[in-house]
Write an enzyme that holds these catalytic residues in place. Structure first.
Site: not given
Length: 394
Positions: A295, A314
């Site tokens: 992301h 992440c």
């Protein structure tokens, strides 16, 4: 009613047995040829070659004495009747190990999510012997990727040169490369967690490279392979309960409101989309059991640091919109202008890719670099864990 059993006289019985022998004999011989020991017995020269290969197994980072080689050699010298079976078992173990199956799945930490493909070594070995392709089969067992070959050559040089620390690092990386699929996808996204970098390959050549920020120790980014199948523009952040309760809610309602957090009907915390959202302007979804993804981020400061293990697991991308642009360009209706228009609206939009893009989250603490090898910090301490498990199997 009575039941009578006919008793054959000696002469007809002998004749019957003779006929059965004539009919069944060739069939029994055929079965023996298909399944007997002769079908899977190595020739003397092939057996000698097999022993040579097993003796050289440490050149691939396997522990000295792996695959029971000393006992196999002794059994052959002693003309032990079990020598052939012992060599056969050693070869099957070696083949499995070269396919990444040395360390049992049950002994792997949860974050080592890259599962080597199943490989049934015994039938493959038997088929190679029966088909007289044994040497070719044996030579094909190590991975053939450029990455593996470069690391293996560097390992032998480090080992023979007495550079023990480098050799140990290379051993661990060779093992992790054996977990990868045997064929690299020509177009793919590779993230090296250890170097905190991402490379997008097209037709085997790097097209985009950027810095990343991955999980901090304790929140490790997992090793895995998958495929990016959806891109989410202007994504909301559905906050994991642990982060919400331990880090965000204690900051109070004023902080949550100022940063566009809201509580959903199910009681979970969510941050609304926007340029200051923790997920930035875009995220890249791929199937995995860890709920991790790539992301964007509004927090760019970490990309200027050498130590970029700062996330909850992440992977943050330095230039996420660059990757979104090239991946969406392969889908009809997504020109750079159309992407800009969609982003300007500020609305959340999920786009399914027509052709999912393979993604690999790797952990390489030794990286080939122009004929040399760059050694990286083992930020998660996984090298030592790999080596301990490898040596335990020896």
């Amino acid at each position: 009613m009575t039941h009578q059993t006919a008793i054959l006289s000696p002469r007809p019985r002998g004749l019957l047995l003779s006929l059965l022998a004539i009919v069944a004999g060739p069939l029994l011989l055929g079965l023996a040829a298909c399944g007997g020991d002769g079908a899977t017995k190595l020739s003397r020269s092939d057996a000698a070659y097999a022993v040579e290969v097993l003796e050289r197994a440490p050149e691939h980072g396997f522990a000295t004495g792996s695959f029971n080689i000393a006992a196999v050699k002794q059994a052959r010298e002693d003309r032990d009747p079990q020598a052939e079976a012992m060599l056969h078992a050693a070869l099957a173990d070696y083949a499995r190990a070269q396919h990444g199956l040395l360390i049992p799945a049950k002994s792997r930490p949860a974050a080592w999510g890259m599962k080597p493909a199943a490989y049934d070594a015994e039938p493959a070995l038997d088929s190679a012997i029966a088909g007289k392709t044994f040497r070719a089969w044996l030579d094909e067992q190590p991975p053939t990727s450029g990455l593996y070959i470069a690391l293996q050559k560097a390992y032998v040089a480090a080992r023979d040169g007495g550079r023990a620390a480098e050799a140990a690092t290379l051993r661990a990386n060779l093992e992790r490369v054996r977990w990868l699929p045997r064929t690299d996808e020509a177009t793919r996204v590779d993230v090296n967690i250890a170097s905190a970098t991402m490379t997008y390959f097209v037709d085997g050549r790097p097209q985009i490279t950027m810095r990343t920020a991955s999980g901090k120790p304790g929140d490790e980014t997992p090793i895995l392979t998958s495929s990016i199948d959806h891109i989410v523009l202007n994504p909301p952040w559905n906050v994991p309960d642990g982060i919400a309760n331990e880090e965000l809610r204690p900051k109070g309602g004023a902080y949550l409101a100022a940063n566009n957090f809201t509580t959903k009907e199910d009681g979970r915390l969510m941050q609304k989309p926007g340029p200051n959202s923790a997920l930035g302007l875009v995220k890249f979804d791929f199937d995995n059991p860890y709920a991790v993804y790539l992301h964007d981020t509004p927090s760019k400061a970490a990309f200027g640091r050498d130590d970029r293990a700062v996330s909850h697991g992440c992977v943050r991308l330095e230039r996420a919109m660059d990757l979104a642009g090239v991946l969406l360009a392969t889908r009809a209706g997504w020109t750079p202008e159309q992407l800009g228009e969609a982003m300007a609206k500020g609305e959340t939009k999920t786009v399914k890719l027509d052709q999912p893009v393979p993604v690999r989250l790797l952990y390489l603490t030794a990286v080939p670099n122009g004929g040399a090898v760059t050694f990286l910090e083992d930020v998660y301490g996984w090298d030592a864990q790999v080596l301990e498990r490898m040596d335990r199997r020896a």
